[in-house]
Design a protein around this motif. Structure first.
Motif, PDB file in Angstrom:
ATOM      1  N   ARG A 351       0.902  -1.274  -0.102  1.00  0.00           N
ATOM      2  CA  ARG A 351      -0.037  -0.170  -0.005  1.00  0.00           C
ATOM      3  C   ARG A 351       0.928   1.107   0.107  1.00  0.00           C
ATOM      4  O   ARG A 351       0.414   2.297  -0.488  1.00  0.00           O
ATOM      5  CB  ARG A 351      -0.858  -0.034   1.102  1.00  0.00           C
ATOM      6  CG  ARG A 351      -2.028  -0.954   1.250  1.00  0.00           C
ATOM      7  CD  ARG A 351      -3.109  -0.567   2.213  1.00  0.00           C
ATOM      8  NE  ARG A 351      -2.417  -0.679   3.656  1.00  0.00           N
ATOM      9  CZ  ARG A 351      -2.504  -2.039   4.274  1.00  0.00           C
ATOM     10  NH1 ARG A 351      -2.739  -3.116   3.582  1.00  0.00           N
ATOM     11  NH2 ARG A 351      -2.160  -2.000   5.395  1.00  0.00           N
ATOM     12  N   SER A 352       1.808   1.138   0.715  1.00  0.00           N
ATOM     13  CA  SER A 352       2.846   2.469   0.893  1.00  0.00           C
ATOM     14  C   SER A 352       3.389   2.820  -0.428  1.00  0.00           C
ATOM     15  O   SER A 352       3.828   3.613  -0.802  1.00  0.00           O
ATOM     16  CB  SER A 352       3.925   2.257   1.906  1.00  0.00           C
ATOM     17  OG  SER A 352       4.811   3.164   1.997  1.00  0.00           O
ATOM     18  N   ALA A 353       3.709   1.584  -1.130  1.00  0.00           N
ATOM     19  CA  ALA A 353       4.593   1.892  -2.722  1.00  0.00           C
ATOM     20  C   ALA A 353       3.356   2.295  -3.479  1.00  0.00           C
ATOM     21  O   ALA A 353       3.902   2.888  -4.384  1.00  0.00           O
ATOM     22  CB  ALA A 353       4.954   0.540  -2.864  1.00  0.00           C
ATOM     23  N   GLU A 354       2.320   1.882  -3.463  1.00  0.00           N
ATOM     24  CA  GLU A 354       1.263   2.319  -4.410  1.00  0.00           C
ATOM     25  C   GLU A 354       0.793   3.865  -4.403  1.00  0.00           C
ATOM     26  O   GLU A 354       0.595   4.370  -5.133  1.00  0.00           O
ATOM     27  CB  GLU A 354       0.055   1.361  -4.395  1.00  0.00           C
ATOM     28  CG  GLU A 354      -1.052   1.566  -5.260  1.00  0.00           C
ATOM     29  CD  GLU A 354      -2.180   0.784  -5.214  1.00  0.00           C
ATOM     30  OE1 GLU A 354      -3.108   1.043  -5.864  1.00  0.00           O
ATOM     31  OE2 GLU A 354      -2.244  -0.214  -4.565  1.00  0.00           O
ATOM     32  N   ASP A 355       0.560   4.124  -2.846  1.00  0.00           N
ATOM     33  CA  ASP A 355       0.060   5.500  -2.698  1.00  0.00           C
ATOM     34  C   ASP A 355       1.312   6.264  -2.318  1.00  0.00           C
ATOM     35  O   ASP A 355       0.897   7.638  -2.103  1.00  0.00           O
ATOM     36  CB  ASP A 355      -1.004   5.426  -1.752  1.00  0.00           C
ATOM     37  CG  ASP A 355      -2.004   4.582  -2.060  1.00  0.00           C
ATOM     38  OD1 ASP A 355      -2.468   4.529  -2.990  1.00  0.00           O
ATOM     39  OD2 ASP A 355      -2.804   3.981  -0.800  1.00  0.00           O
ATOM     40  N   LEU A 356       2.375   5.921  -2.054  1.00  0.00           N
ATOM     41  CA  LEU A 356       3.732   6.712  -1.904  1.00  0.00           C
ATOM     42  C   LEU A 356       3.215   7.438  -0.493  1.00  0.00           C
ATOM     43  O   LEU A 356       3.682   8.660  -0.147  1.00  0.00           O
ATOM     44  CB  LEU A 356       3.876   8.027  -2.915  1.00  0.00           C
ATOM     45  CG  LEU A 356       4.675   7.058  -3.933  1.00  0.00           C
ATOM     46  CD1 LEU A 356       5.010   8.327  -4.890  1.00  0.00           C
ATOM     47  CD2 LEU A 356       5.800   6.193  -3.604  1.00  0.00           C
ATOM     48  N   LEU A 357       2.696   6.757   0.462  1.00  0.00           N
ATOM     49  CA  LEU A 357       2.058   7.220   1.662  1.00  0.00           C
ATOM     50  C   LEU A 357       3.177   6.645   2.878  1.00  0.00           C
ATOM     51  O   LEU A 357       3.831   5.614   2.619  1.00  0.00           O
ATOM     52  CB  LEU A 357       0.874   7.035   2.103  1.00  0.00           C
ATOM     53  CG  LEU A 357      -0.321   7.535   1.260  1.00  0.00           C
ATOM     54  CD1 LEU A 357      -1.595   7.027   1.706  1.00  0.00           C
ATOM     55  CD2 LEU A 357       0.046   9.070   1.469  1.00  0.00           C
ATOM     56  N   PRO A 358       3.516   7.561   3.908  1.00  0.00           N
ATOM     57  CA  PRO A 358       4.440   6.916   4.919  1.00  0.00           C
ATOM     58  C   PRO A 358       3.844   5.609   5.400  1.00  0.00           C
ATOM     59  O   PRO A 358       2.791   5.214   5.564  1.00  0.00           O
ATOM     60  CB  PRO A 358       4.481   7.999   6.047  1.00  0.00           C
ATOM     61  CG  PRO A 358       4.083   9.351   5.168  1.00  0.00           C
ATOM     62  CD  PRO A 358       2.964   8.985   4.291  1.00  0.00           C
ATOM     63  N   TRP A 359       5.101   4.711   5.552  1.00  0.00           N
ATOM     64  CA  TRP A 359       4.816   3.402   6.111  1.00  0.00           C
ATOM     65  C   TRP A 359       4.909   3.511   7.526  1.00  0.00           C
ATOM     66  O   TRP A 359       5.909   4.023   8.317  1.00  0.00           O
ATOM     67  CB  TRP A 359       5.973   2.396   5.557  1.00  0.00           C
ATOM     68  CG  TRP A 359       5.635   1.114   6.189  1.00  0.00           C
ATOM     69  CD1 TRP A 359       4.943   0.182   6.019  1.00  0.00           C
ATOM     70  CD2 TRP A 359       6.565   0.581   6.932  1.00  0.00           C
ATOM     71  NE1 TRP A 359       5.203  -0.870   6.476  1.00  0.00           N
ATOM     72  CE2 TRP A 359       6.311  -0.762   7.281  1.00  0.00           C
ATOM     73  CE3 TRP A 359       7.866   0.820   7.774  1.00  0.00           C
ATOM     74  CZ2 TRP A 359       6.844  -1.688   8.145  1.00  0.00           C
ATOM     75  CZ3 TRP A 359       8.585  -0.254   8.606  1.00  0.00           C
ATOM     76  CH2 TRP A 359       7.991  -1.283   8.841  1.00  0.00           C
TER      77      TRP A 359
END
Length: 574
Positions: A351-359
């Motif tokens: 999910r983090s890779a797809e949305d580029l949101l902090p992990w």
């Protein structure tokens, strides 16, 4: 006969030998003019002084048109309107290379006999030799000019690169330095000697043995070339970092070195920059290694392959794996994540890779031989130009914090004496059960209220310690009969409540009966005396139509009151 030269004749074209050959050919054949051309070079014409300027111009025109004439000795060709006439043409070629041609011209048409044709061939051979020499000279001049230009460019490049050149006579111990080499260290031309022994005095004492050993290894042919970074003392006493490179270019028949040539380049600025970078790297490494946690750089390629490109030393303490193990196999971390958390761990990175949101994730790791560790991960992703995603993050051990949180949670939700849910937490669980029924009206649940009979008598006769023991004893029996979906709580004093999920009135009655039977079977032992407990129970069903949990709880309370009034140790339902 006199020479007549066109404007594109080179200086060497007027060589006396060539002019002499042309005069000889003209006299031998009694010609008006002799013409020799060279491809890409000069043309040479020797003409009779009896010809006027117009005829000389016509000779040049004839030569320009000669490529269209038949190139055979003894052939006569008279271009229309041209004078003098072309009486013979002989190509001048060597090893398949065309260098030019020899033309014989006269004011009258005539034909050469066999002797004259042989003579023409001999003269052509001499002309070809002269043309060949001239072509070779021109090529040599061109190569020399190109070499000088190359040397000039090389000298300019060396002068601007902070590099000096040295030339060492290994046999005599002499070494000569270029002006640039001397200037590199701040010396004038006359201030540096030419002995190898003197050169070693300028090498930093800490580097001297290394420099000598490296040179000797090359002299002994143990290395292909000599290259070493070391310090040299300048004229002002300061030291510069230099890179010295060299190679033996001459050896005797026994393989002994005779001559060695090399360069010395100032790398002080580069060395300082390298040291600064190394210091920065060392500082960052020390910082990340000393932080109580694992600092990491994790990269996932567009195709799905992933790897830890950097891991700090804290990995060993956090997850029981060394930095090297993780960088060699990124899957090693996922393999020790607790099975209940593993899929969430994998999905969180996706999910983090797809949305580029902090992990951000809290998960457990299970290392053989160690207790389960709680970890908290934080990282920020960045999309690279090649489509991969790189996370820069931090992993820390939060086991102690999770334990404290669990203790605080238990303190906030648990009755200290009985370890059952306290009133607030029980009511919250009861509200959650009502919400479940409202979502699924076809399902059911039951509420049971328990009140220990004659509890005041126990406190009065045996004391509050025995009373507390009685409360704990009853709570233990309740817990032993509960399913995972059920909840029991202490509402206050000797009053308890239970919510049975997915239970109707019959199941609730059976549950209450088992509790009474267990109390009748298991007595409290105190001072050699057995104390048996009894309990009254009130039951009601939780209905999806209830406006609040208090309504259902009130029905159970009414049923409990009826059980008390009916003689205690009874079960009543509303």
């Amino acid at each position: 006969m006199q020479p007549l030269c066109s404007t594109n004749v080179s200086i060497s074209a007027n060589d006396e030998r060539f002019d002499g050959l042309l005069r000889l050919i003209g006299r031998h054949f009694a010609l008006t003019a002799v013409l020799v051309t060279g491809t890409g070079s000069a043309r040479r014409i020797l003409a009779s002084s009896a010809l006027g300027e117009l005829q000389r111009a016509q000779i040049v025109e004839a030569e320009d048109a000669s490529e269209t004439l038949h190139p055979g000795p003894g052939q006569q060709t008279s271009p229309p309107g041209s004078s003098p006439q072309l009486i013979a043409h002989y190509p001048l070629a060597s090893q398949g290379r065309r260098l030019g041609a020899l033309y014989l011209l006269d004011s009258r048409p005539r034909e050469l006999d066999a002797g004259q044709r042989q003579a023409l061939q001999d003269f052509a051979t001499l002309a070809l030799d002269l043309l060949t020499r001239e072509a070779d000279d021109a090529q040599q001049r061109h190569e020399i000019a190109a070499l000088r230009e190359s040397e000039r460019r090389m000298a300019l490049a060396i002068a601007g690169s902070g590099t000096g050149i040295w030339d060492r006579n290994v046999a005599t111990g002499e070494i000569h330095y270029s002006s640039g080499w001397k200037a590199l260290l701040g010396y004038a031309e006359h201030e540096i000697g030419n002995r190898i022994e003197e050169s070693y005095t300028r090498v930093h004492p800490a580097d001297l043995d290394y420099v000598r050993a490296t040179i000797q290894a090359h002299l002994d042919q143990r290395t292909a070339a000599y290259e070493v970074e070391h310090r040299l003392r300048c004229r002002d006493g300061q030291y510069k970092w230099v890179c010295s490179r060299g190679k033996v270019v001459e050896r005797d028949k026994q393989g002994r070195p005779l001559r060695m040539i090399g360069t010395t380049t100032d790398i002080t600025a580069m060395r300082r920059l390298s040291e600064q970078v190394q210091q920065s790297v060392a500082l960052m490494t020390d910082l990340t290694n000393e932080i109580p946690g694992m600092v990491f750089q994790y990269r996932r390629q567009a195709g799905g392959a992933s790897a830890f490109t950097y891991v700090s030393a804290g990995a060993q303490a956090v997850c029981g794996l060394s930095a090297m193990q993780l960088m060699e196999d990124a899957q090693a971390l996922a393999n020790i994540v607790h099975p209940d958390d593993r899929q969430a761990f994998i999905d969180s990175f996706a999910r983090s890779a797809e949305d580029l949101l902090p992990w951000h994730l809290e998960f457990r790791v299970q290392v053989p031989g160690r207790e389960i560790t709680w970890c908290q991960g934080e990282a920020r992703p960045r999309r690279e130009e090649n489509g991969s995603v790189t996370w820069y993050g931090f992993l820390t051990d939060v086991t102690e914090r999770k334990q404290i949180e669990a203790e605080l949670q238990a303190f906030a939700t648990t009755d200290f004496l009985t370890q059952l849910a306290n009133r607030r937490h029980f009511m919250r669980q009861l509200e959650a059960e009502l919400a479940r029924l409202q979502r699924n009206p076809e399902q059911s649940a039951a509420i049971l209220m328990f009140d220990l009979d004659y509890f005041k008598t126990i406190n009065d006769r045996w004391g509050h310690n025995v009373g507390d023991q009685a409360l704990r004893h009853f709570a233990g029996i309740l817990r032993s009969q509960l399913r995972k979906t059920d909840t029991a709580g202490r509402l206050g004093g000797e009053e308890f409540a239970v919510v049975l999920s997915e239970a109707n009135l019959d199941k609730a009655m059976h549950f209450a009966t088992r509790i009474q039977q267990e109390l009748a079977r298991a007595a409290i032992q105190h001072a050699g005396e057995s104390i048996y407990l009894a309990v009254s129970v009130g039951i009601s069903l939780l209905d999806a139509g209830d406006a609040s949990v208090e309504a259902a709880l009130s029905r159970s309370d009414i049923a409990l009151y009826c059980a008390k009034r009916g003689g205690r140790n009874r079960i009543e339902h509303h």
